[in-house]
Write an enzyme that holds these catalytic residues in place. Structure first.
Site, PDB file in Angstrom:
ATOM      1  N   GLY A 183     -12.584  -4.283   2.119  1.00 30.14           N
ATOM      2  CA  GLY A 183     -13.998  -3.951   2.266  1.00 30.14           C
ATOM      3  C   GLY A 183     -14.535  -3.037   1.168  1.00 30.14           C
ATOM      4  O   GLY A 183     -15.664  -3.219   0.700  1.00 30.14           O
ATOM      5  N   LYS A 228     -18.663 -18.037   3.227  1.00 25.39           N
ATOM      6  CA  LYS A 228     -20.081 -17.874   3.547  1.00 25.39           C
ATOM      7  C   LYS A 228     -20.894 -17.159   2.481  1.00 25.39           C
ATOM      8  O   LYS A 228     -20.482 -16.127   1.958  1.00 25.39           O
ATOM      9  CB  LYS A 228     -20.211 -17.091   4.851  1.00 25.39           C
ATOM     10  CG  LYS A 228     -19.743 -17.877   6.043  1.00 25.39           C
ATOM     11  CD  LYS A 228     -19.971 -17.080   7.290  1.00 25.39           C
ATOM     12  CE  LYS A 228     -19.632 -17.901   8.529  1.00 25.39           C
ATOM     13  NZ  LYS A 228     -19.763 -17.085   9.724  1.00 25.39           N
ATOM     14  N   ARG A 234       0.827  -1.217   0.000  1.00 23.11           N
ATOM     15  CA  ARG A 234       0.000   0.000   0.000  1.00 23.11           C
ATOM     16  C   ARG A 234       0.861   1.266   0.000  1.00 23.11           C
ATOM     17  O   ARG A 234       0.462   2.280  -0.566  1.00 23.11           O
ATOM     18  CB  ARG A 234      -0.945   0.010   1.208  1.00 23.11           C
ATOM     19  CG  ARG A 234      -2.192  -0.835   0.975  1.00 23.11           C
ATOM     20  CD  ARG A 234      -3.154  -0.756   2.144  1.00 23.11           C
ATOM     21  NE  ARG A 234      -4.425  -1.374   1.797  1.00 23.11           N
ATOM     22  CZ  ARG A 234      -5.398  -1.624   2.670  1.00 23.11           C
ATOM     23  NH1 ARG A 234      -5.249  -1.294   3.949  1.00 23.11           N
ATOM     24  NH2 ARG A 234      -6.524  -2.168   2.277  1.00 23.11           N
ATOM     25  N   GLY A 292      -9.417  -9.018   0.624  1.00 23.85           N
ATOM     26  CA  GLY A 292      -8.323  -9.546   1.449  1.00 23.85           C
ATOM     27  C   GLY A 292      -7.759 -10.897   1.059  1.00 23.85           C
ATOM     28  O   GLY A 292      -6.647 -11.003   0.542  1.00 23.85           O
TER      29      GLY A 292
HETATM   30  C1  3PG Z   1      -8.617  -1.399   5.063  1.00 24.02           C
HETATM   31  O1  3PG Z   1      -7.595  -1.744   5.624  1.00 24.02           O
HETATM   32  O2  3PG Z   1      -9.384  -2.202   4.494  1.00 24.02           O
HETATM   33  C2  3PG Z   1      -8.932   0.054   4.990  1.00 24.02           C
HETATM   34  O3  3PG Z   1      -7.837   0.804   5.368  1.00 24.02           O
HETATM   35  C3  3PG Z   1     -10.140   0.376   5.815  1.00 24.02           C
HETATM   36  O4  3PG Z   1      -9.914   0.075   7.161  1.00 24.02           O
HETATM   37  P1  3PG Z   1     -11.165  -0.133   8.137  1.00 24.02           P
HETATM   38  O5  3PG Z   1     -11.800  -1.432   7.728  1.00 24.02           O
HETATM   39  O6  3PG Z   1     -10.604  -0.146   9.526  1.00 24.02           O
HETATM   40  O7  3PG Z   1     -12.085   1.027   7.890  1.00 24.02           O
END
Ligand code: 3PG
Ligand code: MG
Length: 399
Positions: free
Chosen positions: A377, A197, A36, A354
């Site tokens: 996310g 899931k 990142r 992820g």
């Molecule tokens: C992540 O690591 O997916 C982003 O930086 C968002 O982090 P968070 O899920 O803590 O908002």
């Protein structure tokens, strides 16, 4: 969607508040994966090349509005400096006197990193006063944190409404790639969705069946679909209360003309451990005392056949229990096939989320995909068809 790019802003001689994602994996105060950080370097350089002075805003972890020293961004400074090839000044506040003084003292080539924005309750509350305190530090705003764009926070959303705003290079690349995969793709489009899931990916599946031509379902969630269709799945991981939902998704897919691909053969074992004894069976022959841990070779052949027919692939989630060999075989083989088609110019391949990035790295193909998102996310919410507040604010700033 239209948004400003760095070139659209006049930033010569100006302080540019630059939202980046420095939420990197860390062990004992040392960054263990700098991906990142490396990805934001082009944005910082582009701001400097246009005469702007980058002041970086970022969060780290989830301190919930309090100062938590173990979550200080100070720990990221060495990795940031290494990636930039220049020193960076760290300020132990994100707003107020110390931040103002440091910004006022900036020379033309300086880079500042401010402390974790989530140390302040106003960040996650998207408090207008906190957003205004951040905005007061500079004259322009660049958001390069696609991976935090699903959060409507002061540094990702509120501030974009207060200053001339643009997308950074990484944000631009993410949005362009995601648009090429799902917004305005070359057809046919295939989506691969795996993972444990169905329940966590309901919105995602519901959105995809309306947008893609083929949907490959893998991982634990495939078991729930097989069960819904009346198959024996033995002791496999499945959500036994989600079978009606699975049938609804199948029905919705049929109406939308989306072809669903479930495993036709499976790799089964009696134990969930690395190198457990396993068998490959047609799906109809799964026995009550075994667990399905991966898709079988005939399934992989079928998936590769779909890839060969398609022009665009979007991938989220592994096809099997990829963390433990040999149950990573289907994920690896399908990923390698996608990588080859991409190298040959036959497929546009986009992946994110992820586990997915970890699985593709493990398969050794991460560099061969057209685009791999740095987002977890945010990538999922975008696949669900949701508006991301950080992106929406940039689009509004353009209007
Ligand atoms: C992540 O690591 O997916 C982003 O930086 C968002 O982090 P968070 O899920 O803590 O908002
Ligand atoms: Mg996260």
């Amino acid at each position: 969607m239209k948004f400003n790019r760095i070139e659209d802003l006049d930033i010569d001689g100006k302080v540019v508040l630059t939202r980046v994602d420095l939420n990197v994996p860390m062990e004992n105060g040392v960054v263990t994966d700098t991906t990142r950080i490396e990805k934001i370097v082009p944005t910082i350089k582009a701001i400097q090349a246009a005469g702007g002075k980058p002041v970086l805003l970022a969060h780290f972890d989830r301190p919930k509005g309090q100062r938590v020293e173990s979550m200080s961004l100070k720990q990221v400074v060495p990795a940031l400096e290494a990636a930039l090839g220049q020193p960076a000044t760290f300020v132990e506040e994100a707003v107020g006197g110390p931040a103002k003084r440091a910004v006022a003292a900036m020379g033309p080539d300086d880079v500042i990193l401010l402390e974790n924005t989530r140390f302040y309750p106003g960040e996650e509350a998207n408090d207008p006063t906190f957003a205004a305190s951040l905005a007061a530090l500079g004259q322009a705003y660049v958001n390069d944190a696609f991976s935090a764009a699903h959060r409507a926070h002061a540094s990702t959303e509120g501030i974009a409404r207060l200053l001339p705003s643009a997308a950074g290079k990484l944000m631009e690349a993410e949005l362009d790639a995601l648009n090429a995969a799902l917004g305005d793709p070359q057809r046919p489009v295939v989506a691969v969705v795996g993972g444990a899931k169905v329940s966590t990916k309901l919105d995602l599946l519901g959105n995809l069946v309306e947008k893609v031509d083929h949907l490959v379902i893998g991982g634990g969630m495939a078991n729930t679909f097989l069960l819904a269709k009346g198959a024996e799945i033995g002791k496999s991981l499945a959500e036994r209360d989600m079978t009606d939902t699975a049938l609804e998704i199948l029905d919705k897919a049929e109406k939308a003309g989306c072809q669903i691909h479930l495993p036709v053969d499976v790799v089964v074992a009696r134990e969930f451990k690395a190198n457990a004894d396993f068998e490959i069976l047609p799906v109809e022959e799964c026995a009550p005392d075994v667990m399905i841990l991966d898709a079988g070779p005939a399934t992989v052949d079928a998936i590769v056949g779909v890839f060969e027919e398609c022009r665009t692939l979007i991938w989220n989630g592994p096809l099997g229990a990829f963390e433990i060999p040999p149950f990573d075989a289907a994920t690896n083989a399908a990923a390698q096939a996608a990588a080859k088609l991409t190298r040959e110019g036959k497929l546009v391949s986009v992946a994110g989320g992820g586990d997915t990035v970890a699985a593709l790295n493990k398969a050794g193909v991460a560099d061969d995909f057209t685009f791999i998102s740095t987002a977890g996310g945010a990538f999922l919410e975008w696949m669900e068809g949701k508006d991301l507040p950080g992106v929406a604010a940039l689009a509004d700033a353009r209007r």
